[in-house]
Design an enzyme around this catalytic site. Structure first.
Site, mmCIF file in Angstrom:
data_model
loop_
_atom_site.group_PDB
_atom_site.id
_atom_site.type_symbol
_atom_site.label_atom_id
_atom_site.label_comp_id
_atom_site.label_asym_id
_atom_site.label_seq_id
_atom_site.Cartn_x
_atom_site.Cartn_y
_atom_site.Cartn_z
ATOM 1 N N CYS A 170 0.817 -1.232 0.000
ATOM 2 C CA CYS A 170 0.000 0.000 0.000
ATOM 3 C C CYS A 170 0.842 1.270 0.000
ATOM 4 O O CYS A 170 0.342 2.347 -0.336
ATOM 5 C CB CYS A 170 -0.929 0.003 1.213
ATOM 6 S SG CYS A 170 -2.074 -1.376 1.205
ATOM 7 N N HIS B 188 -3.316 7.222 2.667
ATOM 8 C CA HIS B 188 -3.712 5.925 2.115
ATOM 9 C C HIS B 188 -5.109 5.611 2.647
ATOM 10 O O HIS B 188 -5.413 5.840 3.818
ATOM 11 C CB HIS B 188 -2.712 4.840 2.545
ATOM 12 C CG HIS B 188 -3.195 3.460 2.216
ATOM 13 N ND1 HIS B 188 -3.652 3.129 0.965
ATOM 14 C CD2 HIS B 188 -3.325 2.334 2.981
ATOM 15 C CE1 HIS B 188 -4.028 1.858 0.970
ATOM 16 N NE2 HIS B 188 -3.848 1.358 2.177
ATOM 17 N N ASN C 216 -10.213 -0.152 -0.005
ATOM 18 C CA ASN C 216 -8.749 -0.103 0.050
ATOM 19 C C ASN C 216 -8.197 -0.657 -1.273
ATOM 20 O O ASN C 216 -8.276 -1.862 -1.528
ATOM 21 C CB ASN C 216 -8.263 -0.946 1.238
ATOM 22 C CG ASN C 216 -6.744 -0.936 1.386
ATOM 23 O OD1 ASN C 216 -6.028 -0.490 0.483
ATOM 24 N ND2 ASN C 216 -6.254 -1.425 2.507
#
Ligand code: COA
Length: 318
Positions: free
Chosen positions: A108, A245, A275
């Protein structure tokens, strides 16, 4: 180094929380309260490489350049159609660029890692115009029977073009003002896949100790912003936008509180994207540029955390 264009591409299929309720022991209420998510795009008939190329083409068009102007491509990606070649080469072929390409896998945090590499390459004089793409399909790595994981993820691709620009080296510059990246491999098993071609010849599923990751995520995201601001010599009060994020709205809320940055200045896309791993930040940037949210001169702080663990932050002035 200036950001001169952005682009994004999402799969057509949208999976709402209500659709998840149909085959999982879950509820819209649980997902919204615990994560802030209401829907996510999930790859079905598309190929990730096509989404990545579409995001890249849009960024090229937005920047007003041609593929021949690009002299380096960095693609952040965890999983795609092939183990090899890297997705960056496939994107290069698809858009008709003629330059060196490399993939980076920092989960990520991959977009921040890729921008850190791009920044170094431009500063060293080895490249003038770099295409950075983050393209991810984590929904191909989840067990759709595991409610604790599959509701969390979505797919997509975001791209940005960076170009060398003369600066004065002080805080009045535009472009990437500072980057700071970190990793701690000692805790990798809190968030990892249980498969691999060497391990068991399977792609594997994502396993996550959500509570542990939650605890680590908050200070990591805070550190990424605080340390990069320190390097840039910029105060948190001068930050116009924070783009974190997008893993969980509760994490974002808590980080914003710790940074003492108002939620009005925080870009949130986790509600409609879920996500999307490394793609979450470039998707949020491209969406914000397209919506006219950012104004010339705005200072944008970014931070991410993911598997590895990897984490980091950066400060950009546009
Ligand atoms: N629907 C309904 N209930 C669910 C569920 C779902 N989709 N998923 C889990 N539950 C249940 C659990 O089984 C548990 O039930 P129990 O109390 O009877 O055992 C309960 O909900 C609480 O689960 P828990 O895992 O403790 O929830 P949580 O509040 O920690 O939230 C996450 C889970 C994953 C949303 C959260 O931990 C998180 O966001 N972690 C960090 C993710 C992250 O930052 N990733 C970044 C890197 S990619």
């Amino acid at each position: 180094m200036k950001i001169i264009g952005t682009g994004r591409a999402n799969p057509a299929k949208i999976v709402t929380n209500a659709m998840l309720e149909e085959f999982l022991d879950t509820s819209d209420e649980w997902i919204r309260e615990r994560t802030g998510m209401t829907e996510r795009h999930v790859i079905s008939n598309e190929k990730l490489e096509d989404l990545a190329a579409e995001a890249a083409r849009k960024a090229i068009e937005d920047a007003g350049i041609t593929p021949e102007d690009i002299d380096y491509i960095i693609c952040s990606n965890v999983v795609n159609e092939y183990i090899t070649p890297g997705l960056s080469c496939i994107i290069q072929g698809a858009i008709g660029a003629k330059c060196a390409c490399v993939d980076v896998n920092a989960a990520c945090s991959g977009f921040i890692y890729a921008l850190d590499m791009a920044d170094d390459r431009i500063k060293s004089g080895k490249a003038k115009t770099i295409l950075v793409v983050a393209a991810e399909e984590p929904t191909r790595m989840v067990d759709w029977k595991d409610r604790s994981i599959c509701v969390l993820f979505g797919d997509g691709a975001g791209a940005a073009i960076f170009r060398a620009a003369e600066g004065t080296g002080d805080r009045s510059d535009t472009g990437i003002l500072a980057t700071k990246i970190y990793a701690d491999g000692s805790q990798y098993d809190h968030l990892c896949s249980d498969g691999g071609v060497s391990l068991n010849q399977k792609a594997g599923f994502i396993h996550m100790d959500g509570k542990e990751v939650f605890k680590v995520a908050i200070p990591s995201l805070v550190q990424g912003v605080e340390e990069s601001l320190k390097i840039a010599g910029i105060n948190i009060n001068e930050v116009n936008w924070y783009v974190p994020h997008q893993a969980n709205l509760r994490i974002i809320d808590s980080v914003a509180k710790k940074l003492e940055i108002d939620m009005d200045k925080v870009v949130v896309t986790v509600d409609h994207h879920g996500n999307t791993s490394a793609a979450s930040i470039p998707l949020a940037l491209a969406e914000s540029f397209a919506a006219g949210k950012f104004k010339k001169g705005d200072v944008i702080a970014i931070s991410a955390m993911g598997a590895g663990f990897t984490w980091g932050g950066m400060v950009i002035r546009i």
